[in-house]
Design a protein around this motif. Structure first.
Motif, PDB file in Angstrom:
ATOM      1  N   ASP A  22       3.297  -1.897   0.727  1.00  0.00           N
ATOM      2  CA  ASP A  22       4.127  -2.987   1.247  1.00  0.00           C
ATOM      3  C   ASP A  22       3.308  -4.247   1.515  1.00  0.00           C
ATOM      4  OD1 ASP A  22       6.365  -1.337   1.105  1.00  0.00           O
ATOM      5  OD2 ASP A  22       6.093  -0.609   3.155  1.00  0.00           O
ATOM      6  N   GLY A  23       2.382  -4.537   0.606  1.00  0.00           N
ATOM      7  CA  GLY A  23       1.581  -5.747   0.710  1.00  0.00           C
ATOM      8  C   GLY A  23       0.462  -5.690   1.734  1.00  0.00           C
ATOM      9  N   GLU A  24       0.209  -4.518   2.303  1.00  0.00           N
ATOM     10  CA  GLU A  24      -0.837  -4.375   3.311  1.00  0.00           C
ATOM     11  C   GLU A  24      -1.871  -3.350   2.852  1.00  0.00           C
ATOM     12  OE1 GLU A  24       1.521  -5.318   7.358  1.00  0.00           O
ATOM     13  OE2 GLU A  24       1.919  -3.346   6.487  1.00  0.00           O
ATOM     14  N   SER A  25      -3.122  -3.587   3.232  1.00  0.00           N
ATOM     15  CA  SER A  25      -4.210  -2.675   2.860  1.00  0.00           C
ATOM     16  C   SER A  25      -4.295  -1.519   3.841  1.00  0.00           C
ATOM     17  CB  SER A  25      -5.540  -3.419   2.855  1.00  0.00           C
ATOM     18  OG  SER A  25      -5.569  -4.375   1.828  1.00  0.00           O
ATOM     19  N   LEU A  41      -3.556  14.471   5.458  1.00  0.00           N
ATOM     20  CA  LEU A  41      -3.466  13.069   5.054  1.00  0.00           C
ATOM     21  C   LEU A  41      -3.546  12.212   6.307  1.00  0.00           C
ATOM     22  CD1 LEU A  41      -2.687  10.967   2.772  1.00  0.00           C
ATOM     23  CD2 LEU A  41      -0.424  11.076   3.808  1.00  0.00           C
ATOM     24  N   ASN A  42      -4.460  11.272   6.298  1.00  0.00           N
ATOM     25  CA  ASN A  42      -4.569  10.294   7.378  1.00  0.00           C
ATOM     26  C   ASN A  42      -4.632   8.919   6.744  1.00  0.00           C
ATOM     27  OD1 ASN A  42      -4.875  11.945   9.872  1.00  0.00           O
ATOM     28  ND2 ASN A  42      -6.548  12.794   8.669  1.00  0.00           N
ATOM     29  N   ALA A  43      -3.879   7.993   7.306  1.00  0.00           N
ATOM     30  CA  ALA A  43      -3.864   6.634   6.788  1.00  0.00           C
ATOM     31  C   ALA A  43      -3.977   5.663   7.949  1.00  0.00           C
ATOM     32  CB  ALA A  43      -2.580   6.373   6.000  1.00  0.00           C
ATOM     33  N   GLU A  44      -4.776   4.611   7.754  1.00  0.00           N
ATOM     34  CA  GLU A  44      -4.946   3.585   8.767  1.00  0.00           C
ATOM     35  C   GLU A  44      -4.773   2.222   8.117  1.00  0.00           C
ATOM     36  OE1 GLU A  44      -8.280   1.833  11.864  1.00  0.00           O
ATOM     37  OE2 GLU A  44      -8.642   3.734  10.865  1.00  0.00           O
ATOM     38  N   ARG A  45      -3.865   1.434   8.677  1.00  0.00           N
ATOM     39  CA  ARG A  45      -3.670   0.083   8.155  1.00  0.00           C
ATOM     40  C   ARG A  45      -4.890  -0.728   8.552  1.00  0.00           C
ATOM     41  NH1 ARG A  45       1.901  -2.250   9.366  1.00  0.00           N
ATOM     42  NH2 ARG A  45       1.057  -2.420  11.471  1.00  0.00           N
ATOM     43  N   LEU A  46      -5.557  -1.290   7.556  1.00  0.00           N
ATOM     44  CA  LEU A  46      -6.777  -2.038   7.795  1.00  0.00           C
ATOM     45  C   LEU A  46      -6.427  -3.382   8.435  1.00  0.00           C
ATOM     46  CD1 LEU A  46      -8.539  -1.202   4.422  1.00  0.00           C
ATOM     47  CD2 LEU A  46      -8.767  -0.039   6.621  1.00  0.00           C
ATOM     48  N   GLY A  47      -7.104  -3.702   9.483  1.00  0.00           N
ATOM     49  CA  GLY A  47      -6.856  -4.962  10.169  1.00  0.00           C
ATOM     50  C   GLY A  47      -6.257  -4.778  11.536  1.00  0.00           C
ATOM     51  N   LEU A  79       4.081   7.820   1.533  1.00  0.00           N
ATOM     52  CA  LEU A  79       3.622   8.561   0.354  1.00  0.00           C
ATOM     53  C   LEU A  79       4.246   8.034  -0.934  1.00  0.00           C
ATOM     54  CD1 LEU A  79       3.559  12.245   1.643  1.00  0.00           C
ATOM     55  CD2 LEU A  79       1.590  10.868   0.935  1.00  0.00           C
ATOM     56  N   ARG A  80       5.525   7.702  -0.897  1.00  0.00           N
ATOM     57  CA  ARG A  80       6.186   7.152  -2.090  1.00  0.00           C
ATOM     58  C   ARG A  80       5.525   5.849  -2.518  1.00  0.00           C
ATOM     59  NH1 ARG A  80      11.222   8.719   0.981  1.00  0.00           N
ATOM     60  NH2 ARG A  80      11.794  10.723   0.083  1.00  0.00           N
ATOM     61  N   ALA A  81       5.288   4.964  -1.562  1.00  0.00           N
ATOM     62  CA  ALA A  81       4.682   3.663  -1.880  1.00  0.00           C
ATOM     63  C   ALA A  81       3.237   3.835  -2.346  1.00  0.00           C
ATOM     64  CB  ALA A  81       4.755   2.737  -0.668  1.00  0.00           C
ATOM     65  N   ALA A  82       2.479   4.679  -1.662  1.00  0.00           N
ATOM     66  CA  ALA A  82       1.081   4.886  -2.038  1.00  0.00           C
ATOM     67  C   ALA A  82       0.981   5.565  -3.402  1.00  0.00           C
ATOM     68  CB  ALA A  82       0.365   5.720  -0.973  1.00  0.00           C
ATOM     69  N   ALA A  83       1.812   6.562  -3.666  1.00  0.00           N
ATOM     70  CA  ALA A  83       1.785   7.250  -4.958  1.00  0.00           C
ATOM     71  C   ALA A  83       2.078   6.282  -6.092  1.00  0.00           C
ATOM     72  CB  ALA A  83       2.777   8.412  -4.963  1.00  0.00           C
ATOM     73  N   THR A  84       3.025   5.384  -5.870  1.00  0.00           N
ATOM     74  CA  THR A  84       3.340   4.365  -6.884  1.00  0.00           C
ATOM     75  C   THR A  84       2.140   3.459  -7.103  1.00  0.00           C
ATOM     76  OG1 THR A  84       5.678   4.429  -6.332  1.00  0.00           O
ATOM     77  CG2 THR A  84       4.894   2.449  -7.442  1.00  0.00           C
ATOM     78  N   TRP A  85       1.513   3.030  -6.025  1.00  0.00           N
ATOM     79  CA  TRP A  85       0.351   2.146  -6.118  1.00  0.00           C
ATOM     80  C   TRP A  85      -0.780   2.818  -6.888  1.00  0.00           C
ATOM     81  CZ3 TRP A  85      -4.772   1.678  -4.599  1.00  0.00           C
ATOM     82  CH2 TRP A  85      -5.287   0.395  -4.640  1.00  0.00           C
TER      83      TRP A  85
END
Length: 90
Positions: A22-25, A41-47, A79-85
């Motif tokens: 969604d436009g964010e790292s 699975l662990n994810a952290e929005r950078l910033g 997961l849907r957005a990341a898998a697409t990316w």
């Protein structure tokens, strides 16, 4: 959802990677344990440090999502957005 979840978690590379969601790292970490039967699975929005996490148990009936302190739908959206990316970068 079992087949979808299996495909989505399979699209996430092992180890730490960076993804645009969604436009964010985001920094995304996937670790497989217990001879392939548990995927963390662990994810952290950078910033800003927003985080989400989940475990996926691989059972004889298929994968089972166990989110950590976030709604399952939020993890699935991520997961849907990341898998697409990831899919357009391989």
């Amino acid at each position: 959802m079992d087949q979808e979840l299996g495909a989505l978690i399979g699209a996430i590379p092992e180890g730490w990677t960076r993804a645009e969601v969604d436009g964010e790292s985001w920094g995304v970490t996937r670790v497989t344990r217990a001879e392939g039967k548990v995927i963390s699975l662990n994810a952290e929005r950078l910033g800003d440090g927003e985080q989400l996490g989940a475990n996926v148990w691989i059972t004889s009936d298929g994968p089972v999502l166990r989110p950590c302190e976030v709604p399952a739908e939020r993890v699935l959206r991520f997961l849907r957005a990341a898998a697409t990316w990831y899919s357009v970068r391989t």
